[in-house]
Design an enzyme around this catalytic site. Sequence first.
Site, PDB file in Angstrom:
ATOM      1  N   HIS A   1      52.502  77.710  52.730  1.00 19.93           N
ATOM      2  CA  HIS A   1      51.981  78.187  54.014  1.00 19.93           C
ATOM      3  C   HIS A   1      52.352  77.258  55.182  1.00 19.93           C
ATOM      4  O   HIS A   1      51.499  76.641  55.814  1.00 19.93           O
ATOM      5  CB  HIS A   1      50.465  78.370  53.937  1.00 19.93           C
TER       6      HIS A   1
ATOM      7  N   TYR B   1      41.836  84.766  65.521  1.00 18.35           N
ATOM      8  CA  TYR B   1      42.291  85.928  64.756  1.00 18.35           C
ATOM      9  C   TYR B   1      41.668  86.016  63.365  1.00 18.35           C
ATOM     10  O   TYR B   1      42.100  86.818  62.550  1.00 18.35           O
ATOM     11  CB  TYR B   1      43.823  85.967  64.739  1.00 18.35           C
TER      12      TYR B   1
ATOM     13  N   GLN C   1      57.376  76.613  49.171  1.00 16.02           N
ATOM     14  CA  GLN C   1      57.816  77.390  50.325  1.00 16.02           C
ATOM     15  C   GLN C   1      58.403  76.512  51.430  1.00 16.02           C
ATOM     16  O   GLN C   1      58.814  77.016  52.474  1.00 16.02           O
ATOM     17  CB  GLN C   1      56.634  78.188  50.880  1.00 16.02           C
TER      18      GLN C   1
ATOM     19  N   GLU D   1      49.117  91.398  58.287  1.00 15.77           N
ATOM     20  CA  GLU D   1      48.745  91.969  59.572  1.00 15.77           C
ATOM     21  C   GLU D   1      49.686  91.554  60.687  1.00 15.77           C
ATOM     22  O   GLU D   1      50.407  90.556  60.594  1.00 15.77           O
ATOM     23  CB  GLU D   1      47.310  91.571  59.928  1.00 15.77           C
TER      24      GLU D   1
ATOM     25  N   TYR E   1      43.862  86.463  45.304  1.00 14.12           N
ATOM     26  CA  TYR E   1      44.821  86.940  44.315  1.00 14.12           C
ATOM     27  C   TYR E   1      44.147  87.255  42.988  1.00 14.12           C
ATOM     28  O   TYR E   1      44.674  88.017  42.177  1.00 14.12           O
ATOM     29  CB  TYR E   1      45.932  85.907  44.130  1.00 14.12           C
TER      30      TYR E   1
END
Length: 401
Positions: free
Chosen positions: A173, A280, A108, A270, A291
């Site tokens: 991430h 959070y 990513q 979210e 997963y």
Amino acid sequence: MTRKPFISTSQAQAIRLAAALVILAPSAWAQSTGQAPGQDPVPAPQTGSAIQAREIVQGLEHPWAIAFFPGSTDALITERPGRLRLLRNGELAREPVAGTPEVFAKGQGGLLDVALSPDFVSDRRVYLAYAEAGEDGKAGTAIGYGRLSEDGDRLSDFRVIFRQTPKLSSGHHFGARLVFDGKGHLYATLGENNQRPTAQDLDKLQGKVIRIDADGGIPADNPFAAGPSQGKSALDAIWSYGHRNPQGAALNPWNGELWVNEHGPRGGDEINRVRPGENYGWPLATYGRNYTGFAIPEAEGSHVDGTAQPAYYWSRSPAISGMVFYDSDRFPAWRRSVFIGALKEGALIRLQLDGERVVSEEWLLQDLKERIRDVRQGYDGYVYVLTDSPDGKLLRIGLTN
């Protein structure tokens, strides 16, 4: 031969952007899977309007973000492999913008977000967020800026102003959205590098939202700038923590509050209204599962004391990405909406707001079967989206009435 300026406010330029026109089915998909904590899923709206999707350009390799020049439909677009592309008069410049940093283009990672300085007209600063390799083969998010040449061909004097520490990512991430707050500060979202517990560690920069000055300094009123918190040595840049992989961020134009959306695992995507010093929850509090289908090992439930609840979440993950508030008068039916890209579900999600409360959810563009990576509002009042693929596209979205 004199080159024409690449920043233009003419109406003719917007017309020249047209490439292909697709009119999708009227109104919305009657699909809504999101909800606020403790409430039922919201309904789909009935707009009675058809969606127009106009292709501006194609041939982008995994585009990640777009930033429009002031008052213009010209823009800069990042491609994840490491290229910064100039869009001028509806066409991509043949060569990428020179002077960009070397990126960690794995998984990513790569060249991610792009943002223009609030004073771009005078300082011509272009800010980039990207994955940067460390000495041990791991990577983390970095932020820097350079000065864009008048012809748009080069960034000069690129300077790194922030580095995520420690570098822990093997390719996952990175987060990496950039948002200026209109007061000289820059917010940036940082993923937890797929290292869950780090999101709760205030001595690490994983799973955080940070706030820094435009030159990389630390604002004196940051929540942890005065010293340690909870017995740990908090890093001064931290604004909030307990985030997983926040890939969308936008400033609410009606109250100046930062909203961030983030990927959950299997379920639990979210939206958070981000406030200074708040936790959070990730990975202690989540609406998702691993997963594999099993519970997140650290999770204590969806409601955990000392953590903030999301403003909105999805029990089935759309894999949300870019986000923008719509505040133009061009399409009245879209006023006071938030648009969010969905990667896995291949959709543009529109959330209608009443104050800060989501009252309806509309899924658009699913007929295109494209992963939506970034979403921005143009100065012309249209919504622009980038599709994430080896042959990515920039699309202009509007209503027929």
